[in-house]
Design a protein around this motif. Structure first.
Motif, PDB file in Angstrom:
ATOM      1  N   ASP A 203      34.851  36.004  36.838  1.00 56.61           N
ATOM      2  CA  ASP A 203      35.615  35.118  35.957  1.00 56.61           C
ATOM      3  C   ASP A 203      37.022  35.031  36.518  1.00 56.61           C
ATOM      4  O   ASP A 203      37.767  36.012  36.499  1.00 56.61           O
ATOM      5  CB  ASP A 203      35.622  35.675  34.531  1.00 56.61           C
ATOM      6  N   GLY A 204      37.379  33.863  37.041  1.00 53.47           N
ATOM      7  CA  GLY A 204      38.675  33.706  37.710  1.00 53.47           C
ATOM      8  C   GLY A 204      39.859  33.971  36.810  1.00 53.47           C
ATOM      9  O   GLY A 204      40.783  34.702  37.173  1.00 53.47           O
ATOM     10  N   THR A 205      39.842  33.389  35.625  1.00 52.18           N
ATOM     11  CA  THR A 205      40.968  33.568  34.703  1.00 52.18           C
ATOM     12  C   THR A 205      41.092  35.017  34.260  1.00 52.18           C
ATOM     13  O   THR A 205      42.196  35.574  34.203  1.00 52.18           O
ATOM     14  CB  THR A 205      40.785  32.658  33.473  1.00 52.18           C
ATOM     15  N   LEU A 206      39.969  35.639  33.944  1.00 56.30           N
ATOM     16  CA  LEU A 206      39.994  37.046  33.535  1.00 56.30           C
ATOM     17  C   LEU A 206      40.518  37.921  34.678  1.00 56.30           C
ATOM     18  O   LEU A 206      41.255  38.889  34.438  1.00 56.30           O
ATOM     19  CB  LEU A 206      38.598  37.493  33.121  1.00 56.30           C
ATOM     20  N   SER A 207      40.155  37.596  35.904  1.00 63.00           N
ATOM     21  CA  SER A 207      40.626  38.365  37.059  1.00 63.00           C
ATOM     22  C   SER A 207      42.144  38.291  37.187  1.00 63.00           C
ATOM     23  O   SER A 207      42.793  39.277  37.568  1.00 63.00           O
ATOM     24  CB  SER A 207      39.965  37.843  38.340  1.00 63.00           C
ATOM     25  N   GLN A 208      42.709  37.138  36.894  1.00 63.61           N
ATOM     26  CA  GLN A 208      44.171  37.012  36.927  1.00 63.61           C
ATOM     27  C   GLN A 208      44.818  37.882  35.857  1.00 63.61           C
ATOM     28  O   GLN A 208      45.868  38.499  36.099  1.00 63.61           O
ATOM     29  CB  GLN A 208      44.572  35.550  36.732  1.00 63.61           C
ATOM     30  N   VAL A 209      44.208  37.939  34.685  1.00 63.09           N
ATOM     31  CA  VAL A 209      44.732  38.792  33.604  1.00 63.09           C
ATOM     32  C   VAL A 209      44.652  40.259  34.009  1.00 63.09           C
ATOM     33  O   VAL A 209      45.582  41.041  33.761  1.00 63.09           O
ATOM     34  CB  VAL A 209      43.963  38.534  32.295  1.00 63.09           C
ATOM     35  N   THR A 229      23.500  43.009  32.197  1.00 65.59           N
ATOM     36  CA  THR A 229      22.911  42.482  33.437  1.00 65.59           C
ATOM     37  C   THR A 229      23.450  43.127  34.708  1.00 65.59           C
ATOM     38  O   THR A 229      22.834  42.971  35.766  1.00 65.59           O
ATOM     39  CB  THR A 229      23.188  40.971  33.539  1.00 65.59           C
ATOM     40  N   GLY A 230      24.589  43.800  34.634  1.00 65.12           N
ATOM     41  CA  GLY A 230      25.214  44.338  35.832  1.00 65.12           C
ATOM     42  C   GLY A 230      26.098  43.346  36.556  1.00 65.12           C
ATOM     43  O   GLY A 230      26.704  43.675  37.583  1.00 65.12           O
ATOM     44  N   GLU A 231      26.203  42.109  36.045  1.00 64.05           N
ATOM     45  CA  GLU A 231      27.061  41.106  36.671  1.00 64.05           C
ATOM     46  C   GLU A 231      28.530  41.497  36.505  1.00 64.05           C
ATOM     47  O   GLU A 231      28.972  41.830  35.406  1.00 64.05           O
ATOM     48  CB  GLU A 231      26.829  39.738  36.040  1.00 64.05           C
ATOM     49  N   LEU A 232      29.266  41.444  37.590  1.00 64.28           N
ATOM     50  CA  LEU A 232      30.673  41.828  37.568  1.00 64.28           C
ATOM     51  C   LEU A 232      31.545  40.624  37.226  1.00 64.28           C
ATOM     52  O   LEU A 232      31.454  39.574  37.860  1.00 64.28           O
ATOM     53  CB  LEU A 232      31.067  42.410  38.920  1.00 64.28           C
ATOM     54  N   LEU A 233      32.391  40.806  36.221  1.00 66.08           N
ATOM     55  CA  LEU A 233      33.298  39.742  35.781  1.00 66.08           C
ATOM     56  C   LEU A 233      34.642  39.828  36.492  1.00 66.08           C
ATOM     57  O   LEU A 233      35.309  38.811  36.682  1.00 66.08           O
ATOM     58  CB  LEU A 233      33.499  39.833  34.270  1.00 66.08           C
ATOM     59  N   ALA A 234      35.046  41.021  36.850  1.00 69.46           N
ATOM     60  CA  ALA A 234      36.286  41.227  37.596  1.00 69.46           C
ATOM     61  C   ALA A 234      36.172  42.540  38.348  1.00 69.46           C
ATOM     62  O   ALA A 234      35.554  43.493  37.868  1.00 69.46           O
ATOM     63  CB  ALA A 234      37.499  41.241  36.664  1.00 69.46           C
ATOM     64  N   LEU A 235      36.774  42.565  39.527  1.00 66.88           N
ATOM     65  CA  LEU A 235      36.740  43.757  40.376  1.00 66.88           C
ATOM     66  C   LEU A 235      38.074  43.785  41.112  1.00 66.88           C
ATOM     67  O   LEU A 235      38.299  43.011  42.039  1.00 66.88           O
ATOM     68  CB  LEU A 235      35.565  43.652  41.343  1.00 66.88           C
ATOM     69  N   TYR A 236      38.950  44.690  40.682  1.00 64.54           N
ATOM     70  CA  TYR A 236      40.325  44.658  41.175  1.00 64.54           C
ATOM     71  C   TYR A 236      40.735  46.011  41.728  1.00 64.54           C
ATOM     72  O   TYR A 236      40.374  47.057  41.186  1.00 64.54           O
ATOM     73  CB  TYR A 236      41.271  44.271  40.033  1.00 64.54           C
ATOM     74  N   SER A 237      41.476  45.979  42.806  1.00 69.86           N
ATOM     75  CA  SER A 237      41.998  47.193  43.429  1.00 69.86           C
ATOM     76  C   SER A 237      43.492  47.018  43.665  1.00 69.86           C
ATOM     77  O   SER A 237      43.939  45.954  44.095  1.00 69.86           O
ATOM     78  CB  SER A 237      41.279  47.443  44.763  1.00 69.86           C
ATOM     79  N   SER A 238      44.247  48.054  43.353  1.00 72.18           N
ATOM     80  CA  SER A 238      45.697  48.008  43.523  1.00 72.18           C
ATOM     81  C   SER A 238      46.170  49.202  44.347  1.00 72.18           C
ATOM     82  O   SER A 238      45.687  50.325  44.132  1.00 72.18           O
ATOM     83  CB  SER A 238      46.391  48.022  42.154  1.00 72.18           C
ATOM     84  N   PRO A 239      47.103  48.964  45.318  1.00 75.41           N
ATOM     85  CA  PRO A 239      47.716  47.674  45.644  1.00 75.41           C
ATOM     86  C   PRO A 239      46.727  46.750  46.337  1.00 75.41           C
ATOM     87  O   PRO A 239      45.752  47.192  46.928  1.00 75.41           O
ATOM     88  CB  PRO A 239      48.854  48.062  46.568  1.00 75.41           C
TER      89      PRO A 239
END
Length: 548
Positions: A203-209, A229-239
């Motif tokens: 989900d692009g918008t959710l990823s930005q949030v 389902t195991g579908e990933l909506l966002a996957l973020y790593s920082s930095p």
């Protein structure tokens, strides 16, 4: 022979004169017939040579020269195919192809630059493209698919995973040119075939949030998924990093800084980082203890503040911080309050071997199988592992190779030698959310492979009840108290390395509990307690989701 006198000298002289050639008798012969004869001979020879040369040019070598002539007046210009694009689960484009040109000798060929409008928010999961190398062009995979010098291929993330679908088929334009190489007319064309459009589960918008909610300058990861389902909506790593630098250009110094940064911005912590999971692992310990009937819904364990074994002490966090105990505690209250004493004793009752069996069933200790490269498996330690790990003379003398009860205590509360990825924490959270299934995490917009773990319905209900209470008044997940939608959660605070360092902050949750549609797992490295640092991040993500 001797002549007689009857033959005078005059006769002899006359005979000699008659034997001379016409040229000698007639000096004008060379200027007449002789020169004409020579000229005719030369002319015949020259004609023969010219005719032979003409025969060779037209008959013997004619095809080759005609081909060469055609090539001198025609040119083939490549029409580069645009790379396929990614769209999110709602159909929103996650990448763009900007038209540019690629110089091929005197001709400019239409080409495309890859742009990533979501920048750092999706950098690790989408990846980036890079120019194919000479060595790769010699590889059968690329040669059979007619990759050309200057073509770009996926180098990381989804760009690499879906290369086969994203790579289009180049077109051709055959044009006639004049002596100056300028186009005269089009002789033929083969249209380029663009790469496929690939819909991802993201989900692009959710990823930005998610990216905006993470502390500036912080290190860690966020995993958001559909627990059913195991579908990933966002996957973020920082930095994170800006993938546009790899396609639109960056200076050598910028590239060097990116690679040598001690915070490792290109490291995909969400799937490749391994950490002690802290109290989030108590969900696994609870499953193992209940399923092995080491404890039941009615089992109560007294919180005595601290357990002592010899010179070692194993305290409850509440006693350590406030000097207080919580009396008799059952499984629901233990999850609500994240009571260490209860889970020390539950781990002891079930034993490290059976605890390890259930942990592995729920995805601990091995890669889960996400499509993206770089996933780590973590570590589920046990007695056999420790015996193989500590083999030096010093270890043997100190008996480090032996598994002690204190080791079991540590693992039962998510500490000790135990190491997991944020993706694994999210996966075992989903096991509780979806009723007992391990679903392989995926970035594809389609249900993943799910398998039953074999957990009783009563076990799921008890653990879910404890997680719901953890996000209500009296629980540890205080930032979610009074949230607009019921949430089931578990906080975690994991010590690591230097005792003087702040612990890792964990928070994992799903909701609504009766029909889960989202789960969120947050890790912030070395910043403090999960409820104080990680939970507020998860709250912002859940607010965005349930606002829709």
């Amino acid at each position: 022979m001797k002549f007689g006198k009857a033959f005078s000298d005059s006769v002899i002289i006359g005979q000699s004169q008659r034997s001379r050639s016409p040229r000698e008798r007639d000096p004008g012969w060379w200027l007449g017939k002789g020169r004409a004869l020579l000229f005719a001979s030369v002319l015949c020879l020259s004609s023969f040579i010219l005719l032979w040369r003409l025969f060779r040019l037209t008959i013997i070598d004619g095809f080759g020269y005609r081909t060469l002539a055609d090539s001198n007046r025609t040119r083939e210009i490549i029409a580069h195919a645009p790379r396929g694009i990614f769209v999110d689960r709602t159909g929103k484009p996650l990448v763009q192809n900007e038209v540019t040109t690629r110089q091929n000798g005197p001709y400019a060929e239409i080409d495309y630059n890859r742009e990533y409008p979501f920048g750092e928010a999706l950098a690790h999961v989408l990846g980036y493209t890079g120019e194919v190398t000479k060595e790769e062009l010699r590889d059968e995979y690329y040669s059979l698919r007619r990759y050309l010098p200057g073509d770009r291929i996926g180098r990381m993330g989804a760009e690499a995973v879906f290369e086969e679908k994203l790579h289009g088929r180049d077109g051709r334009e055959l044009v006639e040119v004049d002596a100056a190489g300028q186009k005269v007319r089009m002789l033929g064309t083969v249209e380029a075939i663009p790469g496929e459009t690939v819909m991802l589960s993201l989900d692009g918008t959710l990823s930005q949030v998610v990216a905006a909610s993470f502390p500036a300058g912080g290190k860690g990861a966020v995993v958001v998924s559909n627990p059913q389902t195991g579908e990933l909506l966002a996957l973020y790593s920082s930095p994170s990093f800006n993938p546009n630098g790899f396609t639109l250009g960056q200076t050598p110094d910028q590239y060097e800084t990116l690679l040598t940064n001690p915070d490792k911005p290109m490291f995909f912590r969400a799937i490749g980082g391994v950490y002690p999971p802290g109290s989030t692992f108590k969900l696994v310990t609870a499953v193992a203890a209940l399923e092995e009937e080491a404890v039941s819904a009615d089992t109560q364990i007294e919180d005595i503040g601290v357990i002592k074994i010899g010179v070692s002490s194993y305290p409850n966090w509440f006693f350590l911080q406030y000097g207080k105990t919580e009396g008799l505690v059952d499984i629901v209250h233990a999850l609500q309050r994240s009571n260490d004493i209860y889970f020390y004793k539950a781990g002891e009752a079930v034993g490290i071997q059976k605890l390890g069996v259930w942990a592995r069933k729920m995805g601990v200790g091995a890669p889960l199988g996400i499509e993206i490269a770089g996933e780590a498996g973590g570590l589920m330690p046990d007695a056999a592992w420790k015996k193989e790990r500590f083999t030096s003379p010093a270890d043997l003398e100190a008996r480090n190779q032996l598994w002690f009860l204190g080791d079991t205590y540590h693992v039962a509360i998510g500490q000790g030698y135990l190491l997991t990825t944020p993706l694994q924490v999210n996966t075992w959270t989903n096991v509780i959310a979806n009723g007992g299934n391990v679903c392989r995490p995926t970035i594809k917009k389609s249900p993943s492979d799910c398998r039953e773990v074999g957990i009783k319905k009563e076990t799921i209900q008890l653990i879910t009840e404890g997680m719901i209470k953890a996000c209500e008044l009296g629980g540890t997940g205080w930032p979610l108290f009074g949230f607009s939608v019921p949430i089931a959660c578990k906080t975690g605070t994991a010590e690591f390395g230097d005792p003087e360092s702040k612990p890792h902050a964990w928070f994992t949750a799903f909701g609504p509990p009766q029909s889960p549609e989202i789960s969120v797992t947050v890790l912030v490295e070395g910043t403090g307690e999960g409820s104080d640092v990680a939970a507020p991040i998860a709250k912002k993500i859940l607010e965005e989701w349930f606002r829709r």
